[in-house]
Design an enzyme around this catalytic site. Structure first.
Site, PDB file in Angstrom:
ATOM      1  N   GLN A   1     -20.189   7.955 -13.132  1.00  0.00           N
ATOM      2  CA  GLN A   1     -19.180   7.068 -12.518  1.00  0.00           C
ATOM      3  C   GLN A   1     -18.664   7.790 -11.263  1.00  0.00           C
ATOM      4  O   GLN A   1     -17.504   8.174 -11.181  1.00  0.00           O
ATOM      5  CB  GLN A   1     -18.039   6.791 -13.487  1.00  0.00           C
ATOM      6  CG  GLN A   1     -18.455   5.974 -14.706  1.00  0.00           C
ATOM      7  CD  GLN A   1     -17.258   5.565 -15.550  1.00  0.00           C
ATOM      8  OE1 GLN A   1     -16.254   5.089 -15.031  1.00  0.00           O
ATOM      9  NE2 GLN A   1     -17.354   5.762 -16.852  1.00  0.00           N
TER      10      GLN A   1
ATOM     11  N   LYS B   1     -37.388   2.044 -11.104  1.00  0.00           N
ATOM     12  CA  LYS B   1     -36.609   1.572 -12.258  1.00  0.00           C
ATOM     13  C   LYS B   1     -35.587   0.528 -11.828  1.00  0.00           C
ATOM     14  O   LYS B   1     -34.977   0.643 -10.766  1.00  0.00           O
ATOM     15  CB  LYS B   1     -35.880   2.770 -12.897  1.00  0.00           C
ATOM     16  CG  LYS B   1     -35.030   2.398 -14.096  1.00  0.00           C
ATOM     17  CD  LYS B   1     -34.499   3.627 -14.822  1.00  0.00           C
ATOM     18  CE  LYS B   1     -33.130   4.021 -14.373  1.00  0.00           C
ATOM     19  NZ  LYS B   1     -32.580   5.152 -15.130  1.00  0.00           N
TER      20      LYS B   1
ATOM     21  N   GLU C   1      -3.707  13.345 -32.257  1.00  0.00           N
ATOM     22  CA  GLU C   1      -3.710  14.321 -31.158  1.00  0.00           C
ATOM     23  C   GLU C   1      -4.465  15.575 -31.575  1.00  0.00           C
ATOM     24  O   GLU C   1      -4.324  16.063 -32.701  1.00  0.00           O
ATOM     25  CB  GLU C   1      -2.264  14.709 -30.796  1.00  0.00           C
ATOM     26  CG  GLU C   1      -1.515  13.623 -30.065  1.00  0.00           C
ATOM     27  CD  GLU C   1      -0.126  14.086 -29.634  1.00  0.00           C
ATOM     28  OE1 GLU C   1       0.242  15.241 -29.928  1.00  0.00           O
ATOM     29  OE2 GLU C   1       0.592  13.279 -29.022  1.00  0.00           O
TER      30      GLU C   1
HETATM   31  C1  R5P Z   1     -30.228   7.647 -14.100  1.00  0.00           C
HETATM   32  O1  R5P Z   1     -30.121   7.700 -12.895  1.00  0.00           O
HETATM   33  C2  R5P Z   1     -30.476   8.856 -14.933  1.00  0.00           C
HETATM   34  O2  R5P Z   1     -31.343   9.742 -14.309  1.00  0.00           O
HETATM   35  C3  R5P Z   1     -31.030   8.488 -16.288  1.00  0.00           C
HETATM   36  O3  R5P Z   1     -32.276   7.875 -16.106  1.00  0.00           O
HETATM   37  C4  R5P Z   1     -30.153   7.572 -17.039  1.00  0.00           C
HETATM   38  O4  R5P Z   1     -28.822   7.966 -16.946  1.00  0.00           O
HETATM   39  C5  R5P Z   1     -30.568   7.490 -18.489  1.00  0.00           C
HETATM   40  O5  R5P Z   1     -29.758   6.584 -19.170  1.00  0.00           O
HETATM   41  P1  R5P Z   1     -30.275   5.796 -20.426  1.00  0.00           P
HETATM   42  O6  R5P Z   1     -30.826   6.797 -21.400  1.00  0.00           O
HETATM   43  O7  R5P Z   1     -29.043   5.108 -20.933  1.00  0.00           O
HETATM   44  O8  R5P Z   1     -31.308   4.840 -19.969  1.00  0.00           O
END
Ligand code: R5P
Length: 286
Positions: A90, A184, A35
């Site tokens: 989230q 993407k 903790e």
């Molecule tokens: C997504 O919508 C965000 O703008 C970032 O592109 C994303 O969270 C990046 O995450 P990672 O570095 O794990 O690809």
């Protein structure tokens, strides 16, 4: 009085300097059973401005303790600055039985603060999850400061459409260059990212890939690799929140990144510019 969370000590000090507020010196201890115990023994003010990035589960708990500690010490006006809000991605229940984690965190933080200030939240809508007034600060413009003035025909590229505003903000602050974005796709099972190049010509140009956050580095490293393959001169990356988990930095280096530039909303080696001026503006705006 500015009260730093353990993950935001540099930013909190910069904010104290920027706003002329004094800086408290919390202690962060841990009991043998795991903790945590965050305390503010020298807190002596009516106003508390807690500055705490919530980049780990421990940081969330620490923030709740700091909020309670300043109330216990007599604070009557508590502002909670969350430079980087973990769980903000989230922001919905994406599958059967899943929580809306951003809402759960926001509800908990709202219980002992008068207002919240978020820096570039991943989705603006997360502000609605808090039960107290929320303001936001935009630190993206500061990312132009560490970019050298000699970028060759620069292109400020968002790795997905959602980051186009951040890319445009950096381009505007830099004062020169075009903006564009990739399409993407992320495989939810594996986390693997693929990007579809835009029509923009990148050969022999300096490209700055701009995103709000680099987490695993999959998005950025894939973007850097595609741009390098297409003949870009230098490929730099700029982000507000350099979470950079696990081997993210190595993935970026292996992909050929020239430089990683970020703010101190998450304090990392690449945090070469401070979000403090943007936070100060939002904090003290009428
Ligand atoms: C997504 O919508 C965000 O703008 C970032 O592109 C994303 O969270 C990046 O995450 P990672 O570095 O794990 O690809």
């Amino acid at each position: 009085m500015i009260v730093p969370g353990s993950s935001s000590q540099q930013l909190a000090a910069a904010l104290a300097e920027e706003t002329g507020r004094s800086l408290a010196t919390p202690t962060y201890d841990r009991f043998p059973d795991g903790e945590g115990l965050a305390a503010v023994p020298d807190f002596d003010a009516d106003e508390a401005v807690i500055v705490a990035a919530t980049d780990s589960d421990e940081a969330w708990v620490e923030l709740l303790q700091l909020q309670d500690a300043v109330r216990e010490a007599g604070a009557t006006d508590v502002t909670t600055v969350i430079p980087y809000m973990g769980y903000a991605r989230q922001d919905a229940s994406f599958g059967d039985g899943e929580p809306v984690s951003a809402r759960a965190m926001a509800t908990a933080v709202s219980t002992s603060t008068d207002r919240v200030l978020l820096v570039n939240p991943h989705e603006a809508a997360v502000a609605d999850f808090f039960d107290v007034p929320v303001e936001t600060a935009d630190a993206a413009g500061a990312l132009a400061e560490p970019l050298t003035a000699d970028l060759d025909d620069p292109l400020f590229l968002a790795p997905d459409e959602g980051a186009t505003d951040v890319a445009a903000t950096v381009r505007d602050a830099y004062g020169d260059g075009e903006t564009d974005y990739f399409e993407k796709h992320r495989d939810r099972e594996t986390g693997a990212v693929t990007v579809s190049p835009s029509d923009a010509t990148v050969t022999d140009r300096d490209v700055v890939v701009v995103d709000d956050i680099i987490a695993t580095g999959s998005t950025m490293s894939e973007s850097v690799a595609v741009l390098t393959d297409r003949g870009a001169a230098r490929v730099l990356t700029a982000c507000v929140h350099p979470v950079l988990v696990a081997n993210a930095v190595t993935k970026l280096s292996a992909a050929g990144v020239d430089r990683i530039v970020a703010t101190d909303t998450v304090e990392r080696g690449c945090s070469v510019v401070s979000a403090a001026p943007a936070v100060a503006d939002a904090l003290d705006s009428p």
